[in-house]
Design a protein around this motif. Sequence first.
Motif, PDB file in Angstrom:
ATOM      1  N   TRP A   1       1.088  -1.137   0.076  1.00  0.00           N
ATOM      2  CA  TRP A   1       0.046  -0.015  -0.048  1.00  0.00           C
ATOM      3  C   TRP A   1       0.945   1.292   0.152  1.00  0.00           C
ATOM      4  O   TRP A   1       1.959   1.433   0.276  1.00  0.00           O
ATOM      5  CB  TRP A   1      -0.973   0.019   1.284  1.00  0.00           C
ATOM      6  CG  TRP A   1      -0.168   0.082   2.546  1.00  0.00           C
ATOM      7  CD1 TRP A   1       0.101   1.050   3.186  1.00  0.00           C
ATOM      8  CD2 TRP A   1       0.173  -0.897   3.386  1.00  0.00           C
ATOM      9  NE1 TRP A   1       0.825   1.009   4.456  1.00  0.00           N
ATOM     10  CE2 TRP A   1       0.770  -0.642   4.476  1.00  0.00           C
ATOM     11  CE3 TRP A   1       0.093  -2.421   3.193  1.00  0.00           C
ATOM     12  CZ2 TRP A   1       1.200  -1.477   5.393  1.00  0.00           C
ATOM     13  CZ3 TRP A   1       0.588  -3.297   4.252  1.00  0.00           C
ATOM     14  CH2 TRP A   1       1.110  -2.724   5.400  1.00  0.00           C
TER      15      TRP A   1
ATOM     16  N   GLN B   1       0.768   5.201   1.277  1.00  0.00           N
ATOM     17  CA  GLN B   1       0.168   6.021   2.377  1.00  0.00           C
ATOM     18  C   GLN B   1       0.249   7.365   1.616  1.00  0.00           C
ATOM     19  O   GLN B   1       1.071   8.271   1.648  1.00  0.00           O
ATOM     20  CB  GLN B   1       0.979   6.170   3.609  1.00  0.00           C
ATOM     21  CG  GLN B   1      -0.121   6.987   4.608  1.00  0.00           C
ATOM     22  CD  GLN B   1       0.535   6.708   6.054  1.00  0.00           C
ATOM     23  OE1 GLN B   1       1.507   6.113   6.220  1.00  0.00           O
ATOM     24  NE2 GLN B   1       0.436   7.581   6.939  1.00  0.00           N
TER      25      GLN B   1
ATOM     26  N   ASP C   1      -2.208  11.127   6.253  1.00  0.00           N
ATOM     27  CA  ASP C   1      -2.258  10.337   7.469  1.00  0.00           C
ATOM     28  C   ASP C   1      -3.314   9.317   7.544  1.00  0.00           C
ATOM     29  O   ASP C   1      -3.000   8.372   8.295  1.00  0.00           O
ATOM     30  CB  ASP C   1      -2.395  11.310   8.334  1.00  0.00           C
ATOM     31  CG  ASP C   1      -1.212  12.170   8.916  1.00  0.00           C
ATOM     32  OD1 ASP C   1      -0.145  11.626   8.379  1.00  0.00           O
ATOM     33  OD2 ASP C   1      -1.161  13.054   9.230  1.00  0.00           O
TER      34      ASP C   1
ATOM     35  N   PHE D   1      -5.000   5.696   2.497  1.00  0.00           N
ATOM     36  CA  PHE D   1      -4.205   4.698   1.822  1.00  0.00           C
ATOM     37  C   PHE D   1      -4.436   3.939   0.524  1.00  0.00           C
ATOM     38  O   PHE D   1      -5.769   4.218   0.301  1.00  0.00           O
ATOM     39  CB  PHE D   1      -4.189   3.636   2.929  1.00  0.00           C
ATOM     40  CG  PHE D   1      -3.494   3.681   4.118  1.00  0.00           C
ATOM     41  CD1 PHE D   1      -2.258   3.501   4.438  1.00  0.00           C
ATOM     42  CD2 PHE D   1      -4.162   4.561   5.248  1.00  0.00           C
ATOM     43  CE1 PHE D   1      -1.521   3.778   5.658  1.00  0.00           C
ATOM     44  CE2 PHE D   1      -3.740   4.850   6.526  1.00  0.00           C
ATOM     45  CZ  PHE D   1      -2.246   4.571   6.720  1.00  0.00           C
TER      46      PHE D   1
ATOM     47  N   LEU E   1      -7.730   1.297   4.422  1.00  0.00           N
ATOM     48  CA  LEU E   1      -7.075   1.251   5.610  1.00  0.00           C
ATOM     49  C   LEU E   1      -7.591  -0.311   6.204  1.00  0.00           C
ATOM     50  O   LEU E   1      -6.669  -0.794   7.124  1.00  0.00           O
ATOM     51  CB  LEU E   1      -7.532   2.079   6.438  1.00  0.00           C
ATOM     52  CG  LEU E   1      -6.783   2.096   7.795  1.00  0.00           C
ATOM     53  CD1 LEU E   1      -5.344   2.049   7.785  1.00  0.00           C
ATOM     54  CD2 LEU E   1      -7.190   3.471   8.713  1.00  0.00           C
TER      55      LEU E   1
END
Length: 133
Positions: free
Chosen positions: A35, A37, A40, A43, A104
């Motif tokens: 994944w 990012q 924050d 994803f 996520l």
Amino acid sequence: MPTIRYDIVPQGLMMSVDGAPTYWFDRKASFGILWEQIADDHFEIVRHGRVEMVVEREASMRAFYAEIGSVAPKTGKAFATVEQIDSATVEILNRVLAGEEKPLAAVTAMQALSRAALLRAMPAHKRYLVEAA
């Protein structure tokens, strides 16, 4: 865009594309996700499947960003053997791939499986370090 779905079958894990069985993972095979990012709390699943595919994609991304002189985005990966993957994790991955759930959820599920596998394989005298983290 093709619809990808995973199902647990007696042989291991089956991947279907648009409802047609396409690829089978043996029970002893390793399965992983890669994944990126983006923020924050945001994803994106970049690759999923055999470990070799995930690692190759990560190396490809790093080489691309190095070639253009840019900083590579923050990435992560998690792996588990097919026999360790439970139906709940497969359903989460299927919902993420279908766009019904945020990536996520798949990242968290695969990280939990990967961590559990690490704890099982780790010598008892070192487990406390991982469990404390």
